[in-house]
Design a protein around this motif. Structure first.
Motif, short mmCIF file in Angstrom:
data_model
loop_
_atom_site.label_atom_id
_atom_site.label_comp_id
_atom_site.label_asym_id
_atom_site.label_seq_id
_atom_site.Cartn_x
_atom_site.Cartn_y
_atom_site.Cartn_z
N GLU A 129 -31.76 33.30 7.24
CA GLU A 129 -33.01 33.01 7.95
C GLU A 129 -32.70 32.25 9.22
O GLU A 129 -31.68 31.56 9.29
CB GLU A 129 -33.90 32.09 7.09
CG GLU A 129 -34.91 32.80 6.24
CD GLU A 129 -35.86 31.78 5.61
OE1 GLU A 129 -36.60 31.11 6.37
OE2 GLU A 129 -35.82 31.63 4.38
N SER A 164 -38.24 25.44 7.06
CA SER A 164 -39.54 26.10 7.02
C SER A 164 -40.42 25.67 8.19
O SER A 164 -40.23 24.59 8.77
CB SER A 164 -40.27 25.78 5.71
OG SER A 164 -40.72 24.43 5.73
N ASP A 224 -43.55 24.84 7.96
CA ASP A 224 -44.34 23.67 7.56
C ASP A 224 -43.59 22.37 7.82
O ASP A 224 -44.13 21.40 8.33
CB ASP A 224 -44.68 23.75 6.07
CG ASP A 224 -45.82 24.73 5.81
OD1 ASP A 224 -46.35 25.29 6.80
OD2 ASP A 224 -46.14 24.96 4.63
N ASN A 252 -30.83 30.94 2.77
CA ASN A 252 -31.84 30.21 2.01
C ASN A 252 -31.50 30.22 0.51
O ASN A 252 -30.50 30.81 0.10
CB ASN A 252 -33.24 30.76 2.30
CG ASN A 252 -33.42 32.20 1.82
OD1 ASN A 252 -32.70 32.66 0.94
ND2 ASN A 252 -34.38 32.89 2.41
N GLN A 296 -36.12 26.66 11.93
CA GLN A 296 -37.26 26.26 12.76
C GLN A 296 -36.88 24.95 13.43
O GLN A 296 -36.47 24.01 12.75
CB GLN A 296 -38.50 26.05 11.88
CG GLN A 296 -38.88 27.26 11.02
CD GLN A 296 -39.52 28.37 11.84
OE1 GLN A 296 -40.18 28.10 12.86
NE2 GLN A 296 -39.34 29.61 11.42
N TRP A 346 -29.15 26.32 3.35
CA TRP A 346 -30.36 25.49 3.26
C TRP A 346 -30.01 24.06 2.91
O TRP A 346 -30.74 23.13 3.23
CB TRP A 346 -31.34 26.10 2.25
CG TRP A 346 -30.78 26.14 0.84
CD1 TRP A 346 -30.01 27.12 0.29
CD2 TRP A 346 -30.93 25.13 -0.17
NE1 TRP A 346 -29.66 26.81 -1.00
CE2 TRP A 346 -30.21 25.59 -1.31
CE3 TRP A 346 -31.58 23.91 -0.24
CZ2 TRP A 346 -30.15 24.85 -2.49
CZ3 TRP A 346 -31.51 23.17 -1.41
CH2 TRP A 346 -30.79 23.64 -2.53
#
Lengths: 523, 523
Positions: free
Chosen positions: A278, A193, A195, A272, A281, A153
């Protein structure tokens, strides 16, 4: 004029004889080609579907590059460069994406030529094991790089952009609007993420909107593309749409939220903060030389192009009126001083771009050459001007007086020097205001029935767009809508972000509407 | 050190532990790859022979583009853009040119993919009638445009340039030095007379020389390439040659006088002032991303890259030493102010490029990251510096003191602000002077016999180049010379413009010498 502001605002009545051989009213497509040719913007290259971008056209592209690049960097992105060639296997990993582009891909199959019967042919001995595609867009090859770059991350977000050429084998080409090879920038980002990736998608859409409006003086409607118009592989595609002087829409930039489509195909995974793996995006967004086609069709008039000062290669052109007499030296000195003084000024927080046109040609030919190219201000200086300390000023945004005569004003040089940057700002504002009035005045928001929609676009006066309420159908229901529109040569443009909420029935399905969508003819 | 200035000037004795895992002395080729990797300049792309240029590497290229583009425009050239694809028939018109490139051309043969047995393959139905070559250089397609543009002597000269990607299918690739795809600028001009075209060729050679020396701090020898090293189709080829730290030569830019080779193939004819038809005289000249390879091998050291300030994406990097305490906010404010003040200064007639490195990483890791990238000045600021109004300054051109300790100086912030631009100018000058001393000190001018030439290059100490007298042989006689040199892994670099006149015998043929030629190993 049923739909608000007139389309062809600057067309004059007789006795004006315009500089182009064809007017917008006579034949808009032929006029478009005439502007490109007469303004020395581009020409056919002899290579199928590819054009030569000439200095004035490329100069506009350089201005677009500079101003857009600044905004891309200000929002935290860095430029990189990725390979032109993409192995076929990269595309095979993402079915929807390859389906979208397979029909128009240039494929490299050999890496050597040999002589055969007096001709050069690809060497059968030099056939590639895996064919390479000339990039139509770079999600796959950049995704492969992201998968190397992203482990944790802490490596996110990755925010990069590239300026490059891309190739889409178009069957019907049109200079700047649709060419087999074109120039563009493509931004690619990866985030931890949903968002954050959606925020990035919307941020870049806003960068495009503000760039188009502030720099190219191109008013646009920003919104989300309906499902059928999405980029192959995207979860959501947003666009800015500009209105041409013939009422058609031009998509002038797109921003895509790609979700995990490419991160799963290219394996862009990160650990993450909780230690779990993960998928990232991703987003992508692009703007191309198509923008120059939009600039022509929004700002051009029957005397040629009008370039907004912020993207004009030269903003002020000084033409000395030489006559092979003793006066010439004084005229040239006067003009050289003027250009030096102009270039010492700042406008739009950059130095003014003024040049002296010393070419050995008749001054009136030069004047009309610059008018056709759309230089914002043309200054002419003759012996009498030097004697009187004057200059003769022609503004490209208002070439003619009410009586149809050329609106050339003789004013003191010092007055002009004081006014020059203000005039340039004024021209930029005038071009935008004129185009904005045309855009806003030609979106019909009152249509609620398909018959009325059809009638609107069948009308003999040039229609603009219709903003209609719809239920956002998907799948087969959307297909039916698209088929109906296609029969009318219409397309769904986008769902404007700024549109009012829906409060009626869907014009297509009759179901309760959930939003408003723009319908129009398009390039 | 028999040959003047030392090659590996900045290598320190113990106890310095350098930042790279391999030193220049240990393995120059591995060191080169380590710099590229550790400085985040570029990486393998997964596409054969093509690299990904990462932000720091591309940032250097953007600086090169900007500074060289200014010089190209100042000398009267305009930028254009020509097609990526060139029809085979264009190449067939010029036999020598196509022979020179046929072995390394990427060929597009299809324009569509289809699914077959679950894989994507070129669609046999979509085979091009005439294969297209991905441009290895653009003389042919630009010549075709010139033939449309040039009718009369009044249309001459035509002075254009393009920034583009080109493809030469290299069998052995090496990042920046030799990649299948690379980025470059290629200038192309057409003139009415031989004199004018030759003058242009020499003018652009001089632009390259001054650009390389003034901007990239790369001292070079400008001269004419011998016949066997000419560009395919050229009447004369000139180059600038730089000396790497391993003594090898790198051709860093070329300028070609093409005579009527391409104007006769592409039919670039004009009516002269006397009304007669004549062929135009053309030139071409190019500089590429190869320059970055030269920059690495001239200025890099065992701690990574050292970027000359004029081409550094960032010249000054400010690293706040944060500790997750209450002091952090004050440190960040202090650093932000410093960066703002630095960016308000001008150096080399441009604003200073300073940034604040706010990434969440350890300050010492950041410091060494920037050292490896070669940022000219790294500033560190901790709580004590803020309290004392100081900054800690590290100059990349002198990283260590005599005793091998890091030469980090704590000085008052205001003093640094007063000195910053001078220090940047000093670093630029130091890098150039160091490289120039190495170049000039490692050209042996005393060798007159082939045995001595062989011995010079066989010596265990790293040899530089030899400047020898020769009779400028041609044809078969030249072939013999080239074969002898090839057996020794040597090449003829160029005949320096500034070399003394010949006064002896040709080292190869024994005939009276007419000039002096540089011999060396090369990339």
């Amino acid at each position: 004029m049923p739909y608000g502001a007139p389309f062809l605002q600057t067309i004059k009545a007789d006795p004006v004889k315009h500089a182009l051989s064809v007017t917008r009213e006579q034949d808009f497509a032929a006029w478009y080609q005439a502007v490109i040719s007469e303004a020395d913007l581009a020409e056919e290259s002899g290579v199928r579907g590819c054009m030569v971008i000439r200095p004035w056209g490329y100069g506009i592209w350089e201005r677009i590059q500079k101003l857009l690049d600044e905004r891309i960097k200000q929002t935290g992105h860095e430029n990189c460069y990725f390979p032109l060639f993409i192995p076929l296997s990269y595309f095979e990993k993402e079915a929807e994406h390859v389906d979208g582009f397979a029909k128009e891909m240039a494929v490299v199959t050999h890496h050597r030529l040999i002589q055969k019967d007096g001709r050069m042919v690809p060497d059968p001995e030099a056939k590639l094991e895996e064919p390479l595609v000339v990039r139509p867009t770079s999600e796959t090859v950049i995704g492969a790089a992201f998968s190397r770059w992203v482990q944790s991350w802490r490596d996110l977000p990755v925010l990069i952009n590239q300026w490059a050429n891309v190739v889409r084998w178009e069957m019907r080409t049109r200079m700047f609007l649709r060419t087999s090879e074109f120039l563009w920038q493509e931004g690619h980002t990866a985030h931890a993420s949903v968002d954050e990736a959606v925020e990035e998608t919307m941020k870049m859409l806003e960068v495009y909107r503000s760039f188009a409006e502030e720099c190219v003086a191109l008013p646009v409607i920003a919104g989300e593309k309906p499902e059928n118009e999405r980029f192959p592989g995207a979860v959501a595609t947003y666009s800015i749409e500009a209105m041409m002087q013939d009422g058609k829409a031009l998509q002038a930039g797109t921003s895509h939220f790609l979700g995990t489509t490419f991160s799963s195909a290219q394996n862009i995974r990160f650990q993450n903060a909780e230690g779990q793996q993960e998928l990232a995006q991703t987003t992508s967004w692009g703007m191309s030389t198509r923008m120059i086609g939009g600039l022509i069709m929004v700002h051009g008039d029957d005397d040629g192009l009008r370039v907004p000062p912020r993207v004009a290669p030269y903003q002020i052109v000084v033409v000395p009126m030489l006559r092979d007499t003793d006066e010439d030296a004084a005229i040239l000195d006067y003009c050289t001083d003027l250009v030096t003084q102009l270039n010492a000024l700042d406008v739009f927080r950059e130095p003014v771009r003024a040049i002296l046109d010393k070419r050995p040609a008749k001054a009136t030919n030069k004047r009309w050459g610059w008018v056709k190219k759309g230089a914002p201000i043309v200054i002419e200086v003759g012996g009498r001007d030097v004697a009187g300390g004057n200059v003769s000023v022609l503004r490209r945004d208002r070439l003619y007086r009410e009586d149809g005569k050329l609106d050339s004003a003789i004013i003191p040089k010092d007055v002009f020097l004081n006014q020059a940057t203000g005039v340039l700002e004024g021209i930029q504002a005038t071009l935008f205001a004129e185009a904005e009035s045309r855009l806003l005045g030609n979106i019909d928001k009152s249509i609620t029935e398909l018959d009325a929609l059809k009638a609107y676009f069948d009308a003999s006066s040039k229609p603009g767009w219709a903003l209609v309420q719809w239920s956002r159908p998907t799948g087969a229901e959307l297909d039916k809508v698209v088929q109906w529109l296609k029969a009318e040569k219409l397309t769904l443009r986008n769902v404007p972000l700024a549109a009012e909420a829906a409060d009626g029935a869907c014009i297509f399905t009759g179901a309760p509407a959930v939003e408003r969508v723009l319908v129009g003819r398009s390039y």
